[in-house]
Every structure is written in C-alpha cells, then in structure tokens.
Design a protein around this motif. Structure first.
Motif, PDB file in Angstrom:
ATOM      1  N   ALA A 217    -136.832 143.697  16.410  1.00 24.47           N
ATOM      2  CA  ALA A 217    -136.612 142.516  18.134  1.00 24.47           C
ATOM      3  C   ALA A 217    -135.151 142.661  18.129  1.00 24.47           C
ATOM      4  O   ALA A 217    -134.426 143.511  17.193  1.00 24.47           O
ATOM      5  CB  ALA A 217    -136.869 141.249  16.887  1.00 24.47           C
ATOM      6  N   ALA A 218    -134.294 141.453  18.803  1.00 23.50           N
ATOM      7  CA  ALA A 218    -132.933 141.642  19.235  1.00 23.50           C
ATOM      8  C   ALA A 218    -132.281 141.168  17.258  1.00 23.50           C
ATOM      9  O   ALA A 218    -130.790 142.095  16.772  1.00 23.50           O
ATOM     10  CB  ALA A 218    -132.785 140.645  19.542  1.00 23.50           C
ATOM     11  N   ASP A 219    -132.547 140.754  16.277  1.00 32.89           N
ATOM     12  CA  ASP A 219    -131.498 140.210  15.545  1.00 32.89           C
ATOM     13  C   ASP A 219    -132.799 140.740  13.866  1.00 32.89           C
ATOM     14  O   ASP A 219    -132.783 139.988  13.077  1.00 32.89           O
ATOM     15  CB  ASP A 219    -131.897 138.873  14.818  1.00 32.89           C
ATOM     16  CG  ASP A 219    -132.810 138.396  15.231  1.00 32.89           C
ATOM     17  OD1 ASP A 219    -133.584 138.318  15.424  1.00 32.89           O
ATOM     18  OD2 ASP A 219    -132.551 136.659  15.358  1.00 32.89           O
ATOM     19  N   GLY A 220    -133.723 141.325  14.378  1.00 31.04           N
ATOM     20  CA  GLY A 220    -134.538 141.808  12.475  1.00 31.04           C
ATOM     21  C   GLY A 220    -135.742 142.767  13.311  1.00 31.04           C
ATOM     22  O   GLY A 220    -135.729 142.771  14.639  1.00 31.04           O
ATOM     23  N   THR A 221    -136.200 143.273  11.894  1.00 32.15           N
ATOM     24  CA  THR A 221    -137.376 144.615  12.320  1.00 32.15           C
ATOM     25  C   THR A 221    -137.883 144.440  10.910  1.00 32.15           C
ATOM     26  O   THR A 221    -138.157 143.437  10.035  1.00 32.15           O
ATOM     27  CB  THR A 221    -136.692 145.908  12.211  1.00 32.15           C
ATOM     28  OG1 THR A 221    -135.558 146.057  12.658  1.00 32.15           O
ATOM     29  CG2 THR A 221    -137.607 147.005  12.239  1.00 32.15           C
ATOM     30  N   THR A 222    -139.656 144.360  11.220  1.00 32.24           N
ATOM     31  CA  THR A 222    -140.886 144.395  10.299  1.00 32.24           C
ATOM     32  C   THR A 222    -139.992 145.344   9.108  1.00 32.24           C
ATOM     33  O   THR A 222    -139.464 146.856   9.653  1.00 32.24           O
ATOM     34  CB  THR A 222    -141.960 145.030  11.050  1.00 32.24           C
ATOM     35  OG1 THR A 222    -142.328 144.450  11.935  1.00 32.24           O
ATOM     36  CG2 THR A 222    -143.006 144.853   9.650  1.00 32.24           C
TER      37      THR A 222
END
Length: 290
Positions: free
Chosen positions: A202-207
């Motif tokens: 995502a724009a502000d995070g990753t799995t």
C-alpha cells in the motif's frame, strides 16, 4: 389439475437464469376437451413468460427466463465476518466488493432472520448508500431475504443448519458439532476449496512476509509441516482440503505485473493507505484482482 381452476405457486429465487420445463403427455397444449387454458411466469410482479397457443405441439419443452432484482434494489450475498463477541454483518455485491451493514434496526438479529452466511441472497432497502470506507448505510431498515445460493444435494438449505452428512461424519470421527449450537449460522463447505493468499503493498505499508514465506506457511510446500492446509484438514477430520489458486499472469488491469504464483499474489495499491480502514483496503484489492 381441476377444470376452471387457477393455481399459483410462489418461489423465492436468487438472481440468475432459469427455465420453466413443461411436460405434455399428449402434446396438444392446454386445450381440447378441457377447454382453453393458459400459464404465465412473473418476476417481481412483471410477466416474463406466458403460453403461446401457436406453440403448444410438444411433449417436453424448456422456456428460459431471468430473475433480476428490482431497479431500486442493490443485491448480494449475506456474509458474517468474525469479531470477538460481535460478529460483523456484511453484503458481498456481484462485483466481489464487500460492505459492512450499518444503521440497521436496533432490534435486528440475523440469527432469527433466516440469514445464513455465504448462502442467503439479500436486497438492500431503497435508498441504502455505499461508502468508500466499506460500509453500507441501511437507513434503519433490515435487508430483504429473497433467495439462497444452491448447494450440493447433501447440504440442507434451511435456517442455521449445516450439511447433515458432514455433521454426522464429523461426529462419527470424534467431532462434537451440533447444528443447533451454531449461533453464527455459517454455511458448511467440504471437499476441495481454492485459496489465494494476497500480499499487499500500500501507499504507507507492506505485508511483512514475502510471497515465499506466505506460501510455505499456508500450503507447506514440503518446508513447513504445520501449515494452514494441514491444520484445516486435521480439524475437519480430513473432509476439507485447501488447494492453491492456479498460477496466472497479468491478472491486474491496473498494475499489469500481478502474477499468482504458488497460491500467492502481490497487489500494489499506491493510492490506498492503511489508515483508510479495512473496508476500503479489502474492496480496493478485490477490484484490482477482478
């Protein structure tokens, strides 16, 4: 059927394509010594099929028709998503997006409303609004039940009950399940079930986990002996088997580089952030993969 008698049969059918199959032993239609007759099929109050005296010389014939929702209704499948002490009621629309039902009547209880998760087809009230945060404002009204998805013959299609053969089989093998003790009224599915694990950027995070770790922890792949597949199989006494989604490429119409490999896919959502909520994130992922 008696002479000069009108017969009406009402059925509650999900949206879809159907046919009326007629059998006529003598092949002469609704006529002759009993006088002229007629038949018709109505959907939502409108006639969609009716007999044609010129087309009555048959012993068996299928007449296709379609069941659609009324123009003012949004329809979908009722879903329950688990949350401790407070299950969340949702509707899954035909395009795969899911919305939490909000602003329901204060005394509404899905357990007493013939709603079975994953089975019951519902219609939202006229004026219901869908919001980008994944909620559906029901305007103080309850959903209307209008049909159910069809299951295999061994699945019962009645309120809150599960497959009798599945329950019996699990009890015989040591399970302790009783349909009457299942307040969540979930559908039971056994056999092979396809699973796709989704990794999100995502724009502000990753799995956190990468695709290899996710695949191993879910499917084992000969690396992780205690995985999701093995545990589901053990807990279901061998009647549920999770299998990997088929390997594909170019699934996403937006990213262009989304591939399903080893049962896992990575979806990139550069314009969606985690602070927008689970509903927004879930529907954005669904649209990306559709």
């Amino acid at each position: 059927y008696g002479r000069r008698t009108r017969y009406t049969h009402n059925l509650c059918l999900p949206v879809g394509q159907y046919y009326m199959r007629w059998f006529d032993l003598t092949g002469d239609g609704l006529c002759c010594e009993y006088g002229p007759g007629e038949w018709a099929v109505s959907v939502n109050g409108e006639v969609v099929l009716e007999n044609d005296p010129k087309d009555s010389n048959f012993t068996q014939k299928d007449f296709p028709f379609q069941v659609t929702a009324t123009s003012s209704e949004m329809t979908g499948t009722f879903l329950i998503m688990p949350r401790p002490y407070d299950p969340v009621m949702n509707v899954e629309l035909p395009d795969g997006t899911i919305f939490e039902l909000s602003n329901l009547p204060p005394d509404f209880e899905y357990t007493s409303s013939a709603l079975v998760s994953g089975i019951t087809s519902i219609a939202l009230p006229t004026g219901a609004e869908l919001f980008s945060n994944g909620t559906a404002d029901m305007k103080g009204e309850a959903p209307r039940v209008f049909g159910r998805l069809l299951l295999d013959d061994h699945h019962k299609d009645i309120e809150g009950e599960t497959s009798s053969s599945t329950t019996k089989r699990m009890q015989e093998q040591g399970g302790n399940l009783r349909a009457s003790s299942w307040p969540r009224q979930l559908a039971i599915f056994d056999g092979d079930q396809t699973v796709l694990a989704v990794r999100v950027i995502a724009a502000d995070g990753t799995t956190t986990a990468d695709e290899t770790f996710l695949s191993n922890s879910i499917f084992g792949n000969g690396v992780d002996p205690a995985n999701l597949v093995s545990q589901f199989k053990a807990c279901s006494y061998g009647i549920m088997n999770l299998i990997k989604a088929p390997t594909t490429s170019g699934r996403s119409k937006n990213s262009g580089d989304v591939d399903i490999s080893n049962g896992v896919v990575t979806v990139r959502l550069p314009s969606i952030s985690t602070i927008q909520g689970d509903g927004t994130m879930r529907n954005a992922i669904t649209k990306e993969l559709n």
